[in-house]
Design a protein around this motif. Structure first.
Motif, PDB file in Angstrom:
ATOM      1  N   ILE A 125       0.821  -1.328  -0.030  1.00 55.21           N
ATOM      2  CA  ILE A 125       0.105  -0.124   0.054  1.00 55.21           C
ATOM      3  C   ILE A 125       0.826   1.178   0.116  1.00 55.21           C
ATOM      4  O   ILE A 125       0.614   2.114  -0.874  1.00 55.21           O
ATOM      5  N   THR A 137      -9.619  -9.315   0.354  1.00 53.27           N
ATOM      6  CA  THR A 137     -10.047  -8.205   1.352  1.00 53.27           C
ATOM      7  C   THR A 137      -9.636  -8.435   2.865  1.00 53.27           C
ATOM      8  O   THR A 137      -9.410  -7.354   3.339  1.00 53.27           O
ATOM      9  N   ARG A 194      -6.276  -6.883   2.564  1.00 54.59           N
ATOM     10  CA  ARG A 194      -6.145  -5.560   2.252  1.00 54.59           C
ATOM     11  C   ARG A 194      -6.445  -4.635   3.350  1.00 54.59           C
ATOM     12  O   ARG A 194      -5.821  -3.675   3.292  1.00 54.59           O
ATOM     13  N   GLU A 211      -6.272  -0.450  -3.714  1.00 57.76           N
ATOM     14  CA  GLU A 211      -5.503  -1.281  -2.537  1.00 57.76           C
ATOM     15  C   GLU A 211      -5.771  -2.542  -2.882  1.00 57.76           C
ATOM     16  O   GLU A 211      -4.685  -3.639  -2.797  1.00 57.76           O
ATOM     17  N   ASP A 212      -6.833  -3.100  -3.478  1.00 59.19           N
ATOM     18  CA  ASP A 212      -6.915  -4.626  -3.934  1.00 59.19           C
ATOM     19  C   ASP A 212      -5.839  -5.094  -4.721  1.00 59.19           C
ATOM     20  O   ASP A 212      -5.209  -5.947  -4.785  1.00 59.19           O
ATOM     21  N   VAL A 271      -2.188  -5.216  -3.192  1.00 59.58           N
ATOM     22  CA  VAL A 271      -1.996  -6.312  -2.418  1.00 59.58           C
ATOM     23  C   VAL A 271      -1.992  -7.765  -3.652  1.00 59.58           C
ATOM     24  O   VAL A 271      -1.126  -8.511  -3.375  1.00 59.58           O
TER      25      VAL A 271
END
Length: 286
Positions: free
Chosen positions: A4, A84, A87, A269-270, A273
């Motif tokens: 991130i 998820t 993340r 963000e997904d 990661v």
């Protein structure tokens, strides 16, 4: 967390990120979350099924398709719920590594699902936690999370919402639609993170905390659409620092008032990661 931070330090602007598409369906909601950054692109198709936990199934479902950026050729398919679960704590850790006092030792976590476990692990990596208090509706699940904390070497117990008055860190990982605690109890040195919703009419913290706190979001644009904790508190005209400003050291981090970070989850963000997982598996773009 490093994935991130790296995307933001390389200049990615979260304010320009594509919007999430949400479609109501009989079982809940379908989300479509596309993004492109650096050598990769990708899209997450996620389902939010509120009735699933009663069936012994995850509330969040879905898949992630990772693509090569220049050609858009498929590279990998990842489990969307697992992504998820990685993340969201990574995003919170990137924020709280900069917002929490260095000596922060007491974490109060609201919730007892996968995000609560993930946040405990992530925050233990960025702060010297010694104690965790679990606040959750289901006593058995709350005690299971406390036992997990004890297994990590922490002093851990189940408690009530009043424990925020003795907290250094507060993380809200719930499906609540109304405030979980009295924001007046939060100490001036503490930081609160809320990650449980992406709806403008749902919130985990109250107006009192929002009025007291310095405010941080992933992106101002998406917070104005989806962050009920802020929308319902009426923060028009307030300074909202975004995550890029925080990571790059441009955001104000005051010491005389609480800090509040609201996360709704964003597609970039997904992607960050997912790409990191792909690289860690020894894969390369075509």
């Amino acid at each position: 967390m490093g994935a991130i931070e790296r995307v933001l330090l390389e200049g990615y602007d979260p304010e320009a990120a594509p919007a999430r598409s949400a479609v109501p369906v009989p079982a809940g909601e379908l989300l479509l979350m596309p993004a492109a950054a650096g050598p990769y692109a990708g899209v997450k198709i996620a389902g939010v099924a509120p009735g699933n936990p009663a069936r012994g199934l995850p509330r969040i479902t879905g898949s992630y398709l990772l693509l090569d950026g220049p050609t858009l050729q498929p590279l990998a398919v990842l489990d969307g719920a697992a992504l998820t679960a990685l993340r969201t704590p990574a995003v919170t850790a990137a924020a709280l590594a900069r917002l929490a006092v260095p000596e922060a030792g007491h974490l109060v976590v609201f919730g007892s699902g996968p995000q609560a476990y993930g946040h405990l692990d992530a925050l233990l990596a960025v702060r010297p936690l010694r104690r965790v208090t679990v606040v959750a509706r289901d006593p058995g699940r709350a005690e299971a999370l406390a036992a997990y904390g004890r297994g990590l070497g922490l002093s851990a117990a189940v408690g009530g919402p009043e424990e925020v008055g003795r907290a250094d860190l507060v993380v809200c990982c719930t499906t609540a639609r109304t405030p979980l605690f009295d924001g007046a109890l939060v100490p001036e040195h503490a930081v609160v993170a809320a990650v449980g919703s992406h709806e403008p009419d749902a919130r985990e913290v109250d107006d009192v905390l929002v009025r007291r706190a310095e405010l941080y979001v992933e992106a101002r644009a998406v917070a104005g659409r989806e962050a009920g904790d802020l929308v319902m508190a009426g923060v028009v005209g307030r300074q909202l620092w975004n995550l890029a400003e925080l990571v790059r050291g441009d955001a104000l981090v005051p010491s005389g008032r609480p800090r509040f970070f609201k996360s709704v989850g964003m597609a970039w963000e997904d992607l960050a990661v997912a790409a990191e997982v792909y690289r860690a598996a020894g894969r390369r773009s075509p």
